[in-house]
Design a protein around this motif. Sequence first.
Motif, PDB file in Angstrom:
ATOM      1  N   ASP A 212       0.870  -1.178   0.000  1.00 25.08           N
ATOM      2  CA  ASP A 212       0.000   0.000   0.000  1.00 25.08           C
ATOM      3  C   ASP A 212       0.906   1.227   0.000  1.00 25.08           C
ATOM      4  OD1 ASP A 212      -1.578   2.181   0.626  1.00 25.08           O
ATOM      5  OD2 ASP A 212      -2.801   1.126   2.091  1.00 25.08           O
ATOM      6  N   PRO A 213       0.970   2.001  -1.097  1.00 23.77           N
ATOM      7  CA  PRO A 213       1.899   3.134  -1.170  1.00 23.77           C
ATOM      8  C   PRO A 213       1.716   4.157  -0.045  1.00 23.77           C
ATOM      9  CG  PRO A 213       1.067   2.618  -3.345  1.00 23.77           C
ATOM     10  CD  PRO A 213       0.266   1.791  -2.376  1.00 23.77           C
ATOM     11  N   LYS A 214       0.478   4.458   0.315  1.00 22.23           N
ATOM     12  CA  LYS A 214       0.253   5.435   1.384  1.00 22.23           C
ATOM     13  C   LYS A 214       0.772   4.905   2.715  1.00 22.23           C
ATOM     14  CE  LYS A 214      -3.732   7.579  -0.859  1.00 22.23           C
ATOM     15  NZ  LYS A 214      -5.192   7.828  -0.811  1.00 22.23           N
ATOM     16  N   LYS A 215       0.548   3.638   2.965  1.00 24.91           N
ATOM     17  CA  LYS A 215       1.069   3.021   4.181  1.00 24.91           C
ATOM     18  C   LYS A 215       2.594   2.979   4.142  1.00 24.91           C
ATOM     19  CE  LYS A 215       0.237   0.651   8.026  1.00 24.91           C
ATOM     20  NZ  LYS A 215      -0.449   1.240   9.196  1.00 24.91           N
ATOM     21  N   GLU A 244       1.772   5.318  -8.417  1.00 23.26           N
ATOM     22  CA  GLU A 244       1.275   5.940  -7.190  1.00 23.26           C
ATOM     23  C   GLU A 244       2.400   6.114  -6.173  1.00 23.26           C
ATOM     24  OE1 GLU A 244      -2.021   5.176  -3.634  1.00 23.26           O
ATOM     25  OE2 GLU A 244      -2.016   3.883  -5.412  1.00 23.26           O
ATOM     26  N   MET A 245       3.250   5.097  -6.042  1.00 22.08           N
ATOM     27  CA  MET A 245       4.381   5.188  -5.122  1.00 22.08           C
ATOM     28  C   MET A 245       5.340   6.286  -5.567  1.00 22.08           C
ATOM     29  SD  MET A 245       5.512   3.465  -2.348  1.00 22.08           S
ATOM     30  CE  MET A 245       5.992   4.981  -1.543  1.00 22.08           C
ATOM     31  N   SER A 246       5.583   6.373  -6.864  1.00 23.51           N
ATOM     32  CA  SER A 246       6.476   7.398  -7.406  1.00 23.51           C
ATOM     33  C   SER A 246       5.948   8.799  -7.132  1.00 23.51           C
ATOM     34  CB  SER A 246       6.657   7.185  -8.912  1.00 23.51           C
ATOM     35  OG  SER A 246       7.468   8.193  -9.474  1.00 23.51           O
ATOM     36  N   ASP A 247       4.650   8.996  -7.322  1.00 30.87           N
ATOM     37  CA  ASP A 247       4.046  10.313  -7.082  1.00 30.87           C
ATOM     38  C   ASP A 247       4.169  10.715  -5.612  1.00 30.87           C
ATOM     39  OD1 ASP A 247       3.377  10.469  -9.740  1.00 30.87           O
ATOM     40  OD2 ASP A 247       1.278   9.885  -9.446  1.00 30.87           O
ATOM     41  N   GLU A 253       9.843  14.307  -1.537  1.00 26.48           N
ATOM     42  CA  GLU A 253      11.080  15.018  -1.840  1.00 26.48           C
ATOM     43  C   GLU A 253      10.856  16.529  -1.875  1.00 26.48           C
ATOM     44  OE1 GLU A 253      14.705  15.192  -5.150  1.00 26.48           O
ATOM     45  OE2 GLU A 253      13.014  13.817  -5.451  1.00 26.48           O
ATOM     46  N   ALA A 254       9.715  16.947  -2.408  1.00 25.88           N
ATOM     47  CA  ALA A 254       9.414  18.383  -2.462  1.00 25.88           C
ATOM     48  C   ALA A 254       9.311  18.977  -1.063  1.00 25.88           C
ATOM     49  CB  ALA A 254       8.122  18.607  -3.236  1.00 25.88           C
ATOM     50  N   PHE A 284      10.955   2.907 -16.800  1.00 23.20           N
ATOM     51  CA  PHE A 284      11.842   4.066 -16.790  1.00 23.20           C
ATOM     52  C   PHE A 284      11.171   5.342 -17.284  1.00 23.20           C
ATOM     53  CE2 PHE A 284      15.314   0.717 -17.219  1.00 23.20           C
ATOM     54  CZ  PHE A 284      15.727   0.842 -15.900  1.00 23.20           C
ATOM     55  N   LYS A 285       9.951   5.243 -17.757  1.00 27.39           N
ATOM     56  CA  LYS A 285       9.196   6.471 -18.060  1.00 27.39           C
ATOM     57  C   LYS A 285       9.010   7.296 -16.793  1.00 27.39           C
ATOM     58  CE  LYS A 285       6.460   5.106 -22.120  1.00 27.39           C
ATOM     59  NZ  LYS A 285       5.083   4.877 -22.634  1.00 27.39           N
ATOM     60  N   LEU A 286       9.016   6.633 -15.659  1.00 29.53           N
ATOM     61  CA  LEU A 286       8.937   7.313 -14.365  1.00 29.53           C
ATOM     62  C   LEU A 286      10.365   7.608 -13.915  1.00 29.53           C
ATOM     63  CD1 LEU A 286       6.290   4.982 -12.662  1.00 29.53           C
ATOM     64  CD2 LEU A 286       5.870   7.139 -13.859  1.00 29.53           C
TER      65      LEU A 286
END
Length: 534
Positions: A212-215, A244-247, A253-254, A284-286
Amino acid sequence: MALSKHVNADRLIQESHDKRSAHQHAGKGASDQLTYSYGARYGTTPIPKFSLASKGVSADAAYRIIHDELSLDGSTVLNLASFVHTWMPEQAEKLVQENITKNLIDSDEYPATQIIHNRCVSILADMWHAPSAKQAIGTATTGSSEAVQLGGLAMKKMWQEKRKAAGKSIHEPGPNIVMGANAQVALEKFARYFDVEARLVPVSVESKYRLDPKKAMEYVDENTIGVFIILGSTYTGHYEPVKEMSDLLDEYEAKTGYSVPIHVDGASGAFVAPFATPKLPWDFKLPRVVSINTSGHKFGLSYVGVGWIVWRDKAHLPKDLIFELHYLGSVEYSFSLNFSRPAAPILAQYFNLIHLGFEGYRAVALDDLKNARLLSRALEKSGYYTVLSDIHRAVGAKDAIGIDSADVEDYEPGLPVVAFRFSDKFQKDHPDVQQKWVQTLLRAKGWIVPNYELPPNLEQIPILRVVVRENVTEVLIDRLIGDIITITEDLASKSSSEHALNMLGTHTQVSKHEHDDSRVKEGSESSGTFARPC
């Protein structure tokens, strides 16, 4: 309990043999030897099992002895437990046989082989949308396990360099890596072997038995060297949401200034997603995806012994991990855990790449998914089973009802894997029926279908799992469905002799299977995944 847990079978055999003949070595029991007859009709000396014989046997006899013992193995065609590919065209087998003596590392001696290796890296880099396929850097490995180690090491080294440049400690509290508790053992091995804290994110039914990316963001901090994301969970075949994890990591990071990279473990999915669902964002597009690994011997359709790892560019593979070797008259560069390795599996991979092309790989992937959907629907329509994998359901579907569409883009993306369990209604109607007996009775018919627990937090849920590979055709799926339904109904019917197994299951404590010949026994408590330190 199995009888072998109470009675020493080797001792029984030793005590039951004919009286020892004079030529047998003192102290050597008959159970420590293999006798033979038809392989070499006039041979009279038994072969020791656990020591080297003073005199060998003929090549024909050696072949016959080993060949017959291996007949006790399961059928590779009916092995639905493994992701490893088990069939190649005869031309590929001929190519493997012709090159079986070549060592990949001897690049000066086998320059054409090394060129083909580099072509494979470039083809994969292009397939995964690296910024420059010609300049991509990567290597063949013995499988995804080695590739994951290399990907993790590169991220650890990059983290160390950044910490040192910032004047911060690399030891206190030390590096960590984030992954789902559904991680395959190779991912946990990296953390344990290379002194990185494994932060395992619990999975749930709501997270579809995967990360779960949010978790996961609750486990990320300035000491996180990266996040392992699995493109195709070994439990249920679900793809983890890389985008979703990348976003979320972009947002992190921001806010903090800490850049956390992603390594995609595409052991299976990196040879399925590019062909079946090419619009899916995961590679790799991400920009945050710095490395990807895959197994050529899974859905890459090659025989066992080849994996791959590719980095998006040279900047993400630290030079400290690359060794310059002045060996055998040339300068070679190595960034692998192994040195010598067979070249034949790499050549088999190249055979597939040029023989199948994009359309061929896509046709295989779509056919595998179609057969997996057939099995999924049939199991659910029976009413006996609930299917946990989602490849037969509509994209984003809130309910558990499958659809029937000819367009693969309408379905949830995932591996051609079917994970299933007894339905709640079946368990309520037949509380004495043990799901583990389905595995046992299928094995009696030749099918190898594992029954095992889901990851921690869900380990109380046992599942059966079928991997639909290229050779698992619709004909085999038809037979499998028929056998599963017959076995299930026999277990539920009190008039069937197989129903007696349920009584056995409720009155005995059956331990987890550990191979009789295992030399390492008694694992300790689980560290979070299904892998237990011994």
